[in-house]
Scaffold this motif. Structure first.
Motif, mmCIF file in Angstrom:
data_model
loop_
_atom_site.group_PDB
_atom_site.id
_atom_site.type_symbol
_atom_site.label_atom_id
_atom_site.label_comp_id
_atom_site.label_asym_id
_atom_site.label_seq_id
_atom_site.Cartn_x
_atom_site.Cartn_y
_atom_site.Cartn_z
ATOM 1 N N GLU A 44 0.663 -1.111 0.099
ATOM 2 C CA GLU A 44 -0.004 -0.105 0.137
ATOM 3 C C GLU A 44 0.916 1.368 0.108
ATOM 4 O O GLU A 44 0.514 2.319 -0.822
ATOM 5 C CB GLU A 44 -0.991 -0.068 1.328
ATOM 6 C CG GLU A 44 -2.267 -0.749 0.945
ATOM 7 C CD GLU A 44 -2.878 -0.450 -0.126
ATOM 8 O OE1 GLU A 44 -3.475 1.137 -0.256
ATOM 9 O OE2 GLU A 44 -3.702 -0.930 -0.923
ATOM 10 N N LEU A 45 1.877 1.281 0.731
ATOM 11 C CA LEU A 45 2.755 2.429 0.897
ATOM 12 C C LEU A 45 3.369 2.759 -0.490
ATOM 13 O O LEU A 45 3.619 3.703 -0.969
ATOM 14 C CB LEU A 45 3.690 2.350 1.954
ATOM 15 C CG LEU A 45 4.928 3.143 2.155
ATOM 16 C CD1 LEU A 45 4.223 4.814 2.765
ATOM 17 C CD2 LEU A 45 5.798 2.960 3.299
ATOM 18 N N LYS A 46 3.857 1.641 -1.144
ATOM 19 C CA LYS A 46 4.522 1.640 -2.444
ATOM 20 C C LYS A 46 3.662 2.182 -3.360
ATOM 21 O O LYS A 46 3.891 3.010 -4.176
ATOM 22 C CB LYS A 46 5.026 0.287 -2.825
ATOM 23 C CG LYS A 46 5.467 0.171 -4.329
ATOM 24 C CD LYS A 46 6.193 -1.290 -4.779
ATOM 25 C CE LYS A 46 6.514 -1.193 -5.955
ATOM 26 N NZ LYS A 46 6.551 -2.311 -6.730
ATOM 27 N N LYS A 47 2.506 1.639 -3.377
ATOM 28 C CA LYS A 47 1.342 2.265 -4.433
ATOM 29 C C LYS A 47 1.156 3.842 -4.135
ATOM 30 O O LYS A 47 1.065 4.643 -4.920
ATOM 31 C CB LYS A 47 0.011 1.343 -4.151
ATOM 32 C CG LYS A 47 -1.177 1.837 -5.017
ATOM 33 C CD LYS A 47 -2.218 0.896 -4.738
ATOM 34 C CE LYS A 47 -3.498 1.526 -5.473
ATOM 35 N NZ LYS A 47 -4.538 0.719 -4.966
ATOM 36 N N HIS A 48 0.924 4.248 -2.912
ATOM 37 C CA HIS A 48 0.839 5.580 -2.593
ATOM 38 C C HIS A 48 1.945 6.518 -3.038
ATOM 39 O O HIS A 48 1.678 7.699 -3.704
ATOM 40 C CB HIS A 48 0.711 6.001 -0.951
ATOM 41 C CG HIS A 48 0.420 7.067 -0.304
ATOM 42 N ND1 HIS A 48 -0.804 7.679 -0.786
ATOM 43 C CD2 HIS A 48 0.988 7.780 0.078
ATOM 44 C CE1 HIS A 48 -0.749 8.742 -0.241
ATOM 45 N NE2 HIS A 48 0.243 8.968 0.544
ATOM 46 N N ARG A 49 3.107 6.218 -2.851
ATOM 47 C CA ARG A 49 4.435 6.621 -3.210
ATOM 48 C C ARG A 49 4.291 6.862 -4.817
ATOM 49 O O ARG A 49 4.683 7.897 -5.451
ATOM 50 C CB ARG A 49 5.652 5.958 -2.913
ATOM 51 C CG ARG A 49 5.762 6.149 -1.222
ATOM 52 C CD ARG A 49 6.100 7.647 -0.818
ATOM 53 N NE ARG A 49 6.498 7.599 0.611
ATOM 54 C CZ ARG A 49 5.614 7.757 1.625
ATOM 55 N NH1 ARG A 49 4.364 8.069 1.276
ATOM 56 N NH2 ARG A 49 6.079 8.012 3.084
ATOM 57 N N GLU A 50 4.126 5.730 -5.671
ATOM 58 C CA GLU A 50 4.157 5.775 -6.986
ATOM 59 C C GLU A 50 2.870 6.758 -7.317
ATOM 60 O O GLU A 50 3.235 7.380 -8.601
ATOM 61 C CB GLU A 50 3.838 4.216 -7.452
ATOM 62 C CG GLU A 50 4.878 3.494 -7.350
ATOM 63 C CD GLU A 50 4.329 2.031 -7.794
ATOM 64 O OE1 GLU A 50 5.659 1.194 -8.104
ATOM 65 O OE2 GLU A 50 3.143 1.692 -7.827
ATOM 66 N N GLN A 51 1.762 6.854 -6.789
ATOM 67 C CA GLN A 51 0.492 7.804 -7.134
ATOM 68 C C GLN A 51 1.222 9.121 -6.991
ATOM 69 O O GLN A 51 1.073 9.987 -7.711
ATOM 70 C CB GLN A 51 -0.334 7.483 -6.394
ATOM 71 C CG GLN A 51 -1.193 6.221 -6.792
ATOM 72 C CD GLN A 51 -2.422 5.742 -5.963
ATOM 73 O OE1 GLN A 51 -2.410 6.134 -4.529
ATOM 74 N NE2 GLN A 51 -3.177 4.826 -6.252
ATOM 75 N N GLU A 52 2.015 9.411 -5.936
ATOM 76 C CA GLU A 52 2.557 10.741 -5.603
ATOM 77 C C GLU A 52 3.257 11.206 -6.574
ATOM 78 O O GLU A 52 3.484 12.272 -7.218
ATOM 79 C CB GLU A 52 3.178 10.746 -4.159
ATOM 80 C CG GLU A 52 2.267 10.818 -3.109
ATOM 81 C CD GLU A 52 3.067 10.774 -1.683
ATOM 82 O OE1 GLU A 52 4.183 10.442 -1.759
ATOM 83 O OE2 GLU A 52 2.560 11.185 -0.600
ATOM 84 N N GLU A 53 4.178 10.315 -6.940
ATOM 85 C CA GLU A 53 5.238 10.445 -8.155
ATOM 86 C C GLU A 53 4.696 10.982 -9.397
ATOM 87 O O GLU A 53 4.995 11.742 -10.091
ATOM 88 C CB GLU A 53 6.408 9.500 -8.370
ATOM 89 C CG GLU A 53 7.216 9.046 -7.270
ATOM 90 C CD GLU A 53 8.095 8.054 -7.570
ATOM 91 O OE1 GLU A 53 8.193 7.502 -8.632
ATOM 92 O OE2 GLU A 53 8.876 7.386 -6.579
ATOM 93 N N LEU A 54 3.536 9.973 -9.656
ATOM 94 C CA LEU A 54 2.848 10.335 -10.939
ATOM 95 C C LEU A 54 2.147 11.618 -10.926
ATOM 96 O O LEU A 54 2.303 12.420 -12.027
ATOM 97 C CB LEU A 54 1.652 9.121 -11.054
ATOM 98 C CG LEU A 54 1.067 9.021 -12.442
ATOM 99 C CD1 LEU A 54 1.930 8.944 -13.608
ATOM 100 C CD2 LEU A 54 -0.033 7.998 -12.539
ATOM 101 N N LEU A 55 1.605 12.217 -9.791
ATOM 102 C CA LEU A 55 0.880 13.485 -9.632
ATOM 103 C C LEU A 55 2.022 14.621 -9.992
ATOM 104 O O LEU A 55 1.621 15.561 -10.463
ATOM 105 C CB LEU A 55 0.160 13.543 -8.471
ATOM 106 C CG LEU A 55 -1.093 12.605 -8.236
ATOM 107 C CD1 LEU A 55 -1.772 12.692 -7.059
ATOM 108 C CD2 LEU A 55 -2.196 13.114 -9.247
#
Length: 76
Positions: A44-55
């Motif tokens: 979940e943390l990895k997914k959240h970080r990836e979403q932040e990077e994408l944004l």
């Protein structure tokens, strides 16, 4: 010289061994559940970080929302 025969286990000894083994299994399952929960949290943390990077990348981009969506849909 006579060889000693292995001692046969009585019911109480077997029951005690069963009880010990059940407790070991319970503790192992508990540890397994904790590790599994930790792994889920890390995913979940990895997914959240990836979403932040994408944004952040989208925010820095000069492309329009429509261009970005069109690109993503064409490469899906």
């Amino acid at each position: 010289m006579m060889m000693k025969m292995p001692r046969t286990k009585n019911i109480k000894t077997i029951e005690a061994e069963i009880s010990q083994t059940e407790e070991q299994l319970r503790r192992l399952k508990e540890r397994c559940d904790k590790v599994s929960q930790k792994l889920d949290a890390l995913y979940e943390l990895k997914k959240h970080r990836e979403q932040e990077e994408l944004l952040k990348a989208i925010d820095k981009s000069t492309r329009t929302k429509a261009e970005i969506l069109a690109f993503l849909e064409s490469h899906a």
